[in-house]
Design an enzyme around this catalytic site. Sequence first.
Site, PDB file in Angstrom:
ATOM      1  N   LYS A   1     -17.736  -1.241   5.410  1.00  0.00           N
ATOM      2  CA  LYS A   1     -18.242  -2.164   4.561  1.00  0.00           C
ATOM      3  C   LYS A   1     -19.793  -2.108   4.070  1.00  0.00           C
ATOM      4  O   LYS A   1     -20.217  -2.238   2.953  1.00  0.00           O
ATOM      5  CB  LYS A   1     -17.843  -3.405   5.058  1.00  0.00           C
ATOM      6  CG  LYS A   1     -17.728  -4.449   3.589  1.00  0.00           C
ATOM      7  CD  LYS A   1     -17.002  -5.711   4.262  1.00  0.00           C
ATOM      8  CE  LYS A   1     -16.830  -6.635   3.095  1.00  0.00           C
ATOM      9  NZ  LYS A   1     -16.297  -7.929   3.571  1.00  0.00           N
TER      10      LYS A   1
ATOM     11  N   PHE B   1     -11.836  -7.824  13.348  1.00  0.00           N
ATOM     12  CA  PHE B   1     -10.633  -8.252  12.445  1.00  0.00           C
ATOM     13  C   PHE B   1     -10.241  -7.284  11.572  1.00  0.00           C
ATOM     14  O   PHE B   1     -11.084  -6.603  10.772  1.00  0.00           O
ATOM     15  CB  PHE B   1     -10.906  -9.562  11.677  1.00  0.00           C
ATOM     16  CG  PHE B   1      -9.878 -10.124  10.714  1.00  0.00           C
ATOM     17  CD1 PHE B   1      -8.662 -10.342  11.328  1.00  0.00           C
ATOM     18  CD2 PHE B   1     -10.155  -9.825   9.351  1.00  0.00           C
ATOM     19  CE1 PHE B   1      -7.596 -11.002  10.470  1.00  0.00           C
ATOM     20  CE2 PHE B   1      -8.916 -10.585   8.682  1.00  0.00           C
ATOM     21  CZ  PHE B   1      -7.813 -10.867   9.209  1.00  0.00           C
ATOM     22  N   GLN B   2      -8.918  -6.985  11.471  1.00  0.00           N
ATOM     23  CA  GLN B   2      -8.477  -5.805  10.763  1.00  0.00           C
ATOM     24  C   GLN B   2      -9.024  -4.434  10.854  1.00  0.00           C
ATOM     25  O   GLN B   2      -9.180  -3.724   9.773  1.00  0.00           O
ATOM     26  CB  GLN B   2      -8.407  -6.241   9.145  1.00  0.00           C
ATOM     27  CG  GLN B   2      -7.541  -7.325   8.919  1.00  0.00           C
ATOM     28  CD  GLN B   2      -7.285  -7.504   7.348  1.00  0.00           C
ATOM     29  OE1 GLN B   2      -8.405  -7.449   6.781  1.00  0.00           O
ATOM     30  NE2 GLN B   2      -6.303  -8.164   6.936  1.00  0.00           N
TER      31      GLN B   2
ATOM     32  N   GLU C   1       0.852  -1.334  -0.194  1.00  0.00           N
ATOM     33  CA  GLU C   1      -0.003  -0.051  -0.117  1.00  0.00           C
ATOM     34  C   GLU C   1       0.911   1.266   0.018  1.00  0.00           C
ATOM     35  O   GLU C   1       0.449   2.271  -0.331  1.00  0.00           O
ATOM     36  CB  GLU C   1      -0.858   0.321   1.101  1.00  0.00           C
ATOM     37  CG  GLU C   1      -2.055  -1.119   0.989  1.00  0.00           C
ATOM     38  CD  GLU C   1      -1.632  -2.273   1.546  1.00  0.00           C
ATOM     39  OE1 GLU C   1      -0.660  -2.655   1.944  1.00  0.00           O
ATOM     40  OE2 GLU C   1      -2.496  -3.135   1.695  1.00  0.00           O
TER      41      GLU C   1
ATOM     42  N   MET D   1      24.260   9.235   2.897  1.00  0.00           N
ATOM     43  CA  MET D   1      24.109  10.381   3.399  1.00  0.00           C
ATOM     44  C   MET D   1      24.183  10.432   4.746  1.00  0.00           C
ATOM     45  O   MET D   1      24.881  11.155   5.140  1.00  0.00           O
ATOM     46  CB  MET D   1      22.501  10.929   3.180  1.00  0.00           C
ATOM     47  CG  MET D   1      22.745  12.421   3.478  1.00  0.00           C
ATOM     48  SD  MET D   1      23.795  13.562   2.644  1.00  0.00           S
ATOM     49  CE  MET D   1      22.614  14.330   1.450  1.00  0.00           C
TER      50      MET D   1
END
Lengths: 555, 85
Positions: free
Chosen positions: A165, A115-116, A53, A466
Site C-alpha cells: 500500500k 490485518f489481511q 475474486e 460426471m
Amino acid sequence: MEQGQTISGSQAVIEVLAAHGVDTVFGYPGGAIMPIYDAIYGSSVQHLLCRHEQGAAFAAVGYARASGKVGVCFATSGPGATNLVTGLADAMMDSVPVVAITGQVSTKVIGTDAFQEMDVLGMSLSCTKHSFMVTSREELIPTLYRAFEIAASGRPGPVLVDIPKDIQVGQLEYKTPLQAVATEAAVDSAAIAAANELIRQAKQPMLYAGGGVGMAGAVTELRDFIARTGMPSVCTLKALGAVEPSTAGYLGMLGMHGNQAANHAVQECDLLVVVGARFDDRVTGKLNTFAPHAKVVHLDIDAAEQGKLRQPQVALTGELQQLLPQLGEALNIAPWQQHVAQLAEQYAWNYDRPGELIYAPRMLNQLAHKLPQDSVVSCDVGQHQMWVAQHMWFRKPEDHLSSAGFGTMGFGLPAAIGAQISRPDAKVVAVSGDGSFMMNVQELTTIKRRKLPVKILLIDNQRLGMVKQWQQLFFEERYSETNLSDNPDFVTLASAFDIPGRTITQSAEVEGALDEMLNAPGAYLLHVRIDETFNVWPLVPPGAANSDMIEDLEA
Amino acid sequence: MIHHLALTLEQRPEVLERVLRVVRHRGFRICTMNMTEQDDKFLQLHMAVDSDRAVELLSRQLDKLLDVTQCVVTTPSAMSQTVSA
C-alpha cells in the site's frame, strides 16, 4: 502521460494498463488496494465489479481466451488474493495470459501478521508463470511492463504483481522502460529435415493438434499444413476450432471422451505429428499403450514439454507460426485417407433418440448450427462440457472456452462475462450444468450490473453428473453426495437478477426455446431438464488404452 | 539416480523457494546443496538430486523459471536419442 511527470504509484498502475490497451479490469476492492481503486475511479480504464475474486479471475481468463489479449484482474490483500488462486491455477494449466494485481499491506508491516496479510508471493509460486512483489517505487513501472511481457510471450501464462500500500500511495516519476525487441530463434535445419523425412516416409500419419495452436496464432499455418499434406487430424479439447470441422480426414476430439474414430486412427497411426499439445492423461489413456506404433514429431514453444511424457523422434521447439510452414508436402497416403474416412463414417454421432425426453447431445448440435458467425461458447466442467466438445463445432479456438487442464467447476459463467466484454458484438452462450452453475452463481449480479446479453444454457440432471457416472460405472452404484435434487428453482433464481428465462423438459420444445434464448435482447437463462440416466459416451475407462473405449451400455 | 545441477540465479528474495518448489513438485529429492553469492546480482547454486525420473524433466522446468539464468546438468543424459531444434 508525459515522461518525467510526478504521479502516485496507483496512478502509475492505471497508466501502465492504459498503455497496454487494457480497456476493462475485473476485480473487487478492499483495504490494501484502495489507492488503486481511487486511481481507476474516473480514469479511461473501465472496471467491472465481480462479486467474488474467483469470478474476477475467471472473467479475466475469459476476456483473454476469447480475444487473445491479456486479461487483468485486481484483488485486495489476504482473502482477496487467496480467492484469486483457483483462477490463476486455471490460467496456468491452460496457458492463458493474465496479469493479476493484488494490494499488499504496507512494506513496514509485512511479516508482522498485519490485518489481511498473507504471503501472496509465496502462495503464487505454484499457480503462476511468474510473480513479483514490488519492493520500491522505482521498480513499480518496470515490473508492470515486465509482467505484461511475460504473460503474453513464449508459452503464455498468469503473472501476479503484489503491490504494498505504501508503494501505491508513494510519489514517483512516470517513466516508461525501454522494451527489448524479441529476437526470433533460428530453427535447426537438420531437425526440420529429419521431421520432413519422417513425414515423407509415413504411410499412416496423424496430426494431433493442441491448445498451443490457437495460443500461438497459428491456426492458418496449421490449416495450410493440413491442406498441403492431406494428413488426417484430431484435436484436444483446447484445440477445438483450430481445424475447420468439414476438413477431409478431421475426426474431432481424441481421448477419454473423444470420438471412437479419432482414438482408433491415433492408435493405428505410424507417425504422430504433435502440434502445441502435451500428451495429457485425458488424451492418452494408459500412456504406454498410446499410439503404440507411432514415431513422434513434437512441435512446441515449451522445451519442457519435449519428452515429458512421450519421447519424440524429432523435437522442434519454437514458434508454431515459424515451424509449420517448413514442414510437409503432398503425401501419397490414399489408402490411409480412405481408411480414416471409413472410420469417420463408422463412428459418426447418431442423434436419433426415441422418446420425448431432451437428448442433450442433439440439443447442443442444434445450438451449434444456430449460432452466428461471431459467437463464443463458454463451458463449465462435467458431462455438459464433454457433450459440448463432442457435439458442437467452432470456427476458431477463441470461440470455445473450456477449463481444460484444470477442470474448474464454476469457470463457465464468469468466463462468459469476460468474453462478452472483450467481444461485445459476439453472441456469448454459457453452457453450464446444475452443479457447476452454483459454484459462481453470484456472478449473475455482474451480468445484471453491466446489462450483459450473456445467454445461459443450464443443463440440469439434478446430479453431479460426471461423478455420478463414474460411481455408476466404477464404484458399484454407490452414489455418494452426487444427488442435487434439492437444487433451487433456477428460473426464479435468475429472475431475482432481472434475467428472464424458462424451463423445458420435452424434446419438442428445444427448437423454439433455443431460438427464444438466442433472440432475447439481453441476458436469458434456458433451464433444460434432462434425465439423470444419460451419460457421456463413449468412454475410455480409467487406466485403459484408448483402443478399449466403451459405448453406451443402455443404447 | 543421483544428478548434479549447476544453476545461476538472479538475486531475488524468493528465488531459492522457486527452485526448491520445482525440484520437489517434479519428483526429485535434494541430497546436497550449496549456494554462494556470485555478486550483488547473481547467485550460484549447486545441487545433487535423486530421482527415478530423467533429469531433463527437472532441468527443463528449472530453465523455464525467469530468475534462473542458467541451468546445467553435469551428469550424463538418458534422453539423447531425440533430434532437437
